[in-house]
Write a protein that holds these residues in place. Structure first.
Motif, PDB file in Angstrom:
ATOM      1  N   TRP A  29       0.829  -1.202   0.000  1.00  0.00           N
ATOM      2  CA  TRP A  29       0.000   0.000   0.000  1.00  0.00           C
ATOM      3  C   TRP A  29       0.872   1.264   0.000  1.00  0.00           C
ATOM      4  CZ3 TRP A  29      -4.224   2.318  -1.186  1.00  0.00           C
ATOM      5  CH2 TRP A  29      -4.543   3.561  -0.618  1.00  0.00           C
ATOM      6  N   ALA A  30       2.034   1.191   0.623  1.00  0.00           N
ATOM      7  CA  ALA A  30       2.921   2.358   0.656  1.00  0.00           C
ATOM      8  C   ALA A  30       3.283   2.819  -0.747  1.00  0.00           C
ATOM      9  CB  ALA A  30       4.190   2.031   1.452  1.00  0.00           C
ATOM     10  N   ASP A  31       3.307   1.893  -1.709  1.00  0.00           N
ATOM     11  CA  ASP A  31       3.657   2.265  -3.082  1.00  0.00           C
ATOM     12  C   ASP A  31       2.652   3.243  -3.677  1.00  0.00           C
ATOM     13  OD1 ASP A  31       5.899   0.626  -3.059  1.00  0.00           O
ATOM     14  OD2 ASP A  31       4.770  -1.112  -3.749  1.00  0.00           O
ATOM     15  N   ILE A  32       1.396   3.151  -3.242  1.00  0.00           N
ATOM     16  CA  ILE A  32       0.398   4.091  -3.748  1.00  0.00           C
ATOM     17  C   ILE A  32       0.725   5.504  -3.276  1.00  0.00           C
ATOM     18  CG2 ILE A  32      -2.062   4.666  -3.788  1.00  0.00           C
ATOM     19  CD1 ILE A  32      -1.184   2.080  -5.296  1.00  0.00           C
ATOM     20  N   GLY A  33       1.152   5.613  -2.027  1.00  0.00           N
ATOM     21  CA  GLY A  33       1.578   6.919  -1.536  1.00  0.00           C
ATOM     22  C   GLY A  33       2.839   7.401  -2.229  1.00  0.00           C
ATOM     23  N   THR A  34       3.799   6.503  -2.407  1.00  0.00           N
ATOM     24  CA  THR A  34       5.070   6.886  -3.021  1.00  0.00           C
ATOM     25  C   THR A  34       4.888   7.269  -4.484  1.00  0.00           C
ATOM     26  OG1 THR A  34       6.208   5.368  -1.519  1.00  0.00           O
ATOM     27  CG2 THR A  34       7.454   6.156  -3.413  1.00  0.00           C
ATOM     28  N   ILE A  35       3.995   6.585  -5.188  1.00  0.00           N
ATOM     29  CA  ILE A  35       3.713   6.976  -6.575  1.00  0.00           C
ATOM     30  C   ILE A  35       3.164   8.392  -6.614  1.00  0.00           C
ATOM     31  CG2 ILE A  35       2.142   6.565  -8.513  1.00  0.00           C
ATOM     32  CD1 ILE A  35       2.485   3.578  -8.037  1.00  0.00           C
ATOM     33  N   GLY A  36       2.227   8.702  -5.717  1.00  0.00           N
ATOM     34  CA  GLY A  36       1.698  10.061  -5.682  1.00  0.00           C
ATOM     35  C   GLY A  36       2.776  11.078  -5.357  1.00  0.00           C
ATOM     36  N   TRP A  37       3.587  10.762  -4.366  1.00  0.00           N
ATOM     37  CA  TRP A  37       4.622  11.696  -3.920  1.00  0.00           C
ATOM     38  C   TRP A  37       5.734  11.850  -4.961  1.00  0.00           C
ATOM     39  CZ3 TRP A  37       8.817   9.914   0.034  1.00  0.00           C
ATOM     40  CH2 TRP A  37       9.717  10.963   0.275  1.00  0.00           C
ATOM     41  N   LEU A  38       6.326  10.737  -5.397  1.00  0.00           N
ATOM     42  CA  LEU A  38       7.484  10.810  -6.282  1.00  0.00           C
ATOM     43  C   LEU A  38       7.108  10.854  -7.763  1.00  0.00           C
ATOM     44  CD1 LEU A  38      10.014   8.295  -4.659  1.00  0.00           C
ATOM     45  CD2 LEU A  38       9.749  10.746  -4.237  1.00  0.00           C
ATOM     46  N   VAL A  39       6.264   9.927  -8.193  1.00  0.00           N
ATOM     47  CA  VAL A  39       5.959   9.834  -9.624  1.00  0.00           C
ATOM     48  C   VAL A  39       5.146  11.038 -10.083  1.00  0.00           C
ATOM     49  CG1 VAL A  39       4.841   8.449 -11.412  1.00  0.00           C
ATOM     50  CG2 VAL A  39       6.111   7.322  -9.569  1.00  0.00           C
ATOM     51  N   ASP A  40       4.089  11.361  -9.335  1.00  0.00           N
ATOM     52  CA  ASP A  40       3.307  12.547  -9.702  1.00  0.00           C
ATOM     53  C   ASP A  40       4.115  13.820  -9.455  1.00  0.00           C
ATOM     54  OD1 ASP A  40       1.079  11.106 -10.562  1.00  0.00           O
ATOM     55  OD2 ASP A  40       0.312  10.940  -8.532  1.00  0.00           O
ATOM     56  N   GLY A  41       4.980  13.788  -8.434  1.00  0.00           N
ATOM     57  CA  GLY A  41       5.850  14.946  -8.194  1.00  0.00           C
ATOM     58  C   GLY A  41       6.791  15.184  -9.361  1.00  0.00           C
ATOM     59  N   ALA A  42       7.374  14.099  -9.887  1.00  0.00           N
ATOM     60  CA  ALA A  42       8.247  14.220 -11.058  1.00  0.00           C
ATOM     61  C   ALA A  42       7.450  14.662 -12.277  1.00  0.00           C
ATOM     62  CB  ALA A  42       8.944  12.891 -11.327  1.00  0.00           C
ATOM     63  N   ALA A  43       6.226  14.136 -12.400  1.00  0.00           N
ATOM     64  CA  ALA A  43       5.371  14.534 -13.522  1.00  0.00           C
ATOM     65  C   ALA A  43       5.086  16.026 -13.486  1.00  0.00           C
ATOM     66  CB  ALA A  43       4.071  13.738 -13.495  1.00  0.00           C
ATOM     67  N   ILE A  44       4.787  16.545 -12.292  1.00  0.00           N
ATOM     68  CA  ILE A  44       4.516  17.982 -12.161  1.00  0.00           C
ATOM     69  C   ILE A  44       5.736  18.794 -12.578  1.00  0.00           C
ATOM     70  CG2 ILE A  44       4.061  19.835 -10.505  1.00  0.00           C
ATOM     71  CD1 ILE A  44       2.397  17.734  -8.927  1.00  0.00           C
ATOM     72  N   MET A  45       6.919  18.341 -12.150  1.00  0.00           N
ATOM     73  CA  MET A  45       8.147  19.048 -12.501  1.00  0.00           C
ATOM     74  C   MET A  45       8.313  19.103 -14.022  1.00  0.00           C
ATOM     75  SD  MET A  45      10.309  20.507 -10.402  1.00  0.00           S
ATOM     76  CE  MET A  45      10.229  19.537  -8.897  1.00  0.00           C
ATOM     77  N   ASN A  46       7.932  18.019 -14.679  1.00  0.00           N
ATOM     78  CA  ASN A  46       7.999  17.947 -16.142  1.00  0.00           C
ATOM     79  C   ASN A  46       6.923  18.777 -16.816  1.00  0.00           C
ATOM     80  OD1 ASN A  46       9.977  16.461 -17.637  1.00  0.00           O
ATOM     81  ND2 ASN A  46       9.288  14.576 -16.662  1.00  0.00           N
ATOM     82  N   GLN A  47       5.729  18.780 -16.217  1.00  0.00           N
ATOM     83  CA  GLN A  47       4.551  19.256 -16.926  1.00  0.00           C
ATOM     84  C   GLN A  47       4.236  20.729 -16.741  1.00  0.00           C
ATOM     85  OE1 GLN A  47       1.497  16.510 -15.689  1.00  0.00           O
ATOM     86  NE2 GLN A  47       2.497  14.764 -16.670  1.00  0.00           N
ATOM     87  N   ILE A  48       4.630  21.299 -15.633  1.00  0.00           N
ATOM     88  CA  ILE A  48       4.361  22.733 -15.448  1.00  0.00           C
ATOM     89  C   ILE A  48       4.977  23.562 -16.574  1.00  0.00           C
ATOM     90  CG2 ILE A  48       4.890  24.743 -14.001  1.00  0.00           C
ATOM     91  CD1 ILE A  48       4.263  23.043 -11.567  1.00  0.00           C
ATOM     92  N   PRO A  49       6.236  23.295 -16.991  1.00  0.00           N
ATOM     93  CA  PRO A  49       6.765  24.050 -18.133  1.00  0.00           C
ATOM     94  C   PRO A  49       5.990  23.799 -19.429  1.00  0.00           C
ATOM     95  CG  PRO A  49       8.549  23.036 -16.883  1.00  0.00           C
ATOM     96  CD  PRO A  49       7.279  22.452 -16.364  1.00  0.00           C
ATOM     97  N   LEU A  50       5.322  22.635 -19.530  1.00  0.00           N
ATOM     98  CA  LEU A  50       4.558  22.342 -20.743  1.00  0.00           C
ATOM     99  C   LEU A  50       3.329  23.230 -20.882  1.00  0.00           C
ATOM    100  CD1 LEU A  50       4.722  18.438 -20.831  1.00  0.00           C
ATOM    101  CD2 LEU A  50       5.980  20.053 -22.270  1.00  0.00           C
ATOM    102  N   CYS A  51       2.905  23.869 -19.784  1.00  0.00           N
ATOM    103  CA  CYS A  51       1.804  24.833 -19.871  1.00  0.00           C
ATOM    104  C   CYS A  51       2.207  26.033 -20.733  1.00  0.00           C
ATOM    105  CB  CYS A  51       1.390  25.317 -18.475  1.00  0.00           C
ATOM    106  SG  CYS A  51       0.673  24.036 -17.424  1.00  0.00           S
ATOM    107  N   ARG A  52       3.520  26.191 -20.966  1.00  0.00           N
ATOM    108  CA  ARG A  52       4.028  27.249 -21.842  1.00  0.00           C
ATOM    109  C   ARG A  52       4.579  26.685 -23.145  1.00  0.00           C
ATOM    110  NH1 ARG A  52       8.405  29.990 -19.979  1.00  0.00           N
ATOM    111  NH2 ARG A  52       9.004  28.412 -18.446  1.00  0.00           N
TER     112      ARG A  52
END
Length: 331
Positions: free
Chosen positions: A131-154
């Motif tokens: 179950w911890a993997d669900i939290g870690t995916i949100g924290w790390l994987v979605d966190g990395a996705a946000i880092m990638n994707q915020i610049p894509l808004c431009r």
């Protein structure tokens, strides 16, 4: 309709240096490129590849989390996870729609995914045993996705940039949700904290690989930067992620599994160890633990949904016929 080289709004190929210069001037002036605008064939090809891969990643990314919907520890966690998986499906639809504005069909993109021609993020080829993997995916994987994707808004391509605005807002919520799960475990019993640490140990390096190969090995980064499809290089985004995430782990009382990770006063960044790029390429090429399962599940879903697509198409054709008949009668 589309071809390599320079593509005009009418689909005509143009081999004109002046056109390339004029297009680049639009990019440099921060103008948005829209679907009917003339664009170089390479620009379109790069966007189709990137948006398609992004869309596939959102859809395939539903699978490791969907695996835990029936086993979530509480009703609150179950409802939140259901909502998140639904969001990811919506993100995939936004992105497929954005890619379709470039003249590629959703069917073609899916066929390329199932055949292995198109890729999705390597991160989703790792299993979620706790179950911890669900939290870690949100924290790390979605966190990395946000880092990638915020610049894509431009991003210079308008439909992609606009789709990313909503995606980023929802991914931000997913990241906070995941961090809260990990925080709950880290503050729990010794066994729960160890579960969180074990999950961090498994996901840390794959999360760093999410940003793609190092800049010296990236085949597309330089041109994507020039066209302002991307705003930062892979290594720049990776460093931003490390700088933001290591203090979060320290706050939780967890330790990233990198003995070389330490703050560097001179650079103002965290140093980090060497990434195992052999593992990255092995997983990208289909050698991950879950590669076969992910593609098999995606193929089954596509095949099982064929009747829905056929029914929707038949309904659309009947509606078009009725409208045409009404138009003729009115004349």
């Amino acid at each position: 309709m589309y071809s390599q080289g320079l593509i005009g709004a009418d689909g005509a190929t143009q081999e004109d240096e002046a056109f390339l210069e004029a297009f680049q001037k639009r990019i440099d002036a921060e103008e948005k490129i829209e679907p009917n605008d003339p664009m170089p064939g390479g620009y379109r090809k790069t966007l189709v590849r990137q948006i398609g891969q992004h869309a596939h990643s959102e859809i395939v990314g539903m699978l490791p989390e969907g695996n835990w919907i029936t086993r979530a520890p509480t009703l609150r966690r179950k409802a939140a996870l259901l909502a998140k998986v639904q969001d990811e499906g919506g993100h995939g639809l936004y992105l497929y729609a954005a890619a379709e504005t470039l003249g590629v069909s959703r069917e073609q993109m899916t066929e390329e995914l199932l055949s292995g021609k198109a890729k999705y993020s390597s991160i989703f080829n790792y299993p979620t045993p706790s179950w911890a993997d669900i939290g870690t995916i949100g924290w790390l994987v979605d966190g990395a996705a946000i880092m990638n994707q915020i610049p894509l808004c431009r991003c210079s391509y308008g439909p992609y940039a606009r789709a990313m605005i909503r995606v980023c807002k929802e991914e931000s919520f997913h990241q906070r949700q995941g961090y809260e799960i990990v925080m709950t475990l880290a503050k729990g019993s010794p066994e729960q904290k160890q579960m969180a640490q074990d999950s961090l140990d498994r996901w840390w390096w794959p999360a760093l690989m999410m940003f793609g190969p190092s800049d010296k090995d990236s085949a597309h980064s330089e041109q994507s930067m020039a066209w302002k499809i991307k705003r930062f290089t892979n290594d720049e985004l990776r460093q931003q992620f490390i700088d933001a995430t290591v203090p979060q782990a320290e706050f939780l009382g967890l330790k990233v599994p990198d003995p070389d990770c330490r703050w560097n006063k001179e650079t103002g960044h965290y140093d980090h160890g060497e990434i195992d790029w052999d593992e990255f390429w092995r997983v990208v090429k289909g050698g991950g633990r879950m590669n076969r399962d992910r593609i098999a599940d995606r193929k089954k879903a596509w095949d099982d949904g064929a009747w829905v697509r056929e029914a929707a198409l038949a309904h659309a054709e009947k509606r078009r016929d009725r409208m045409e008949a009404a138009r003729v009668a009115a004349e």
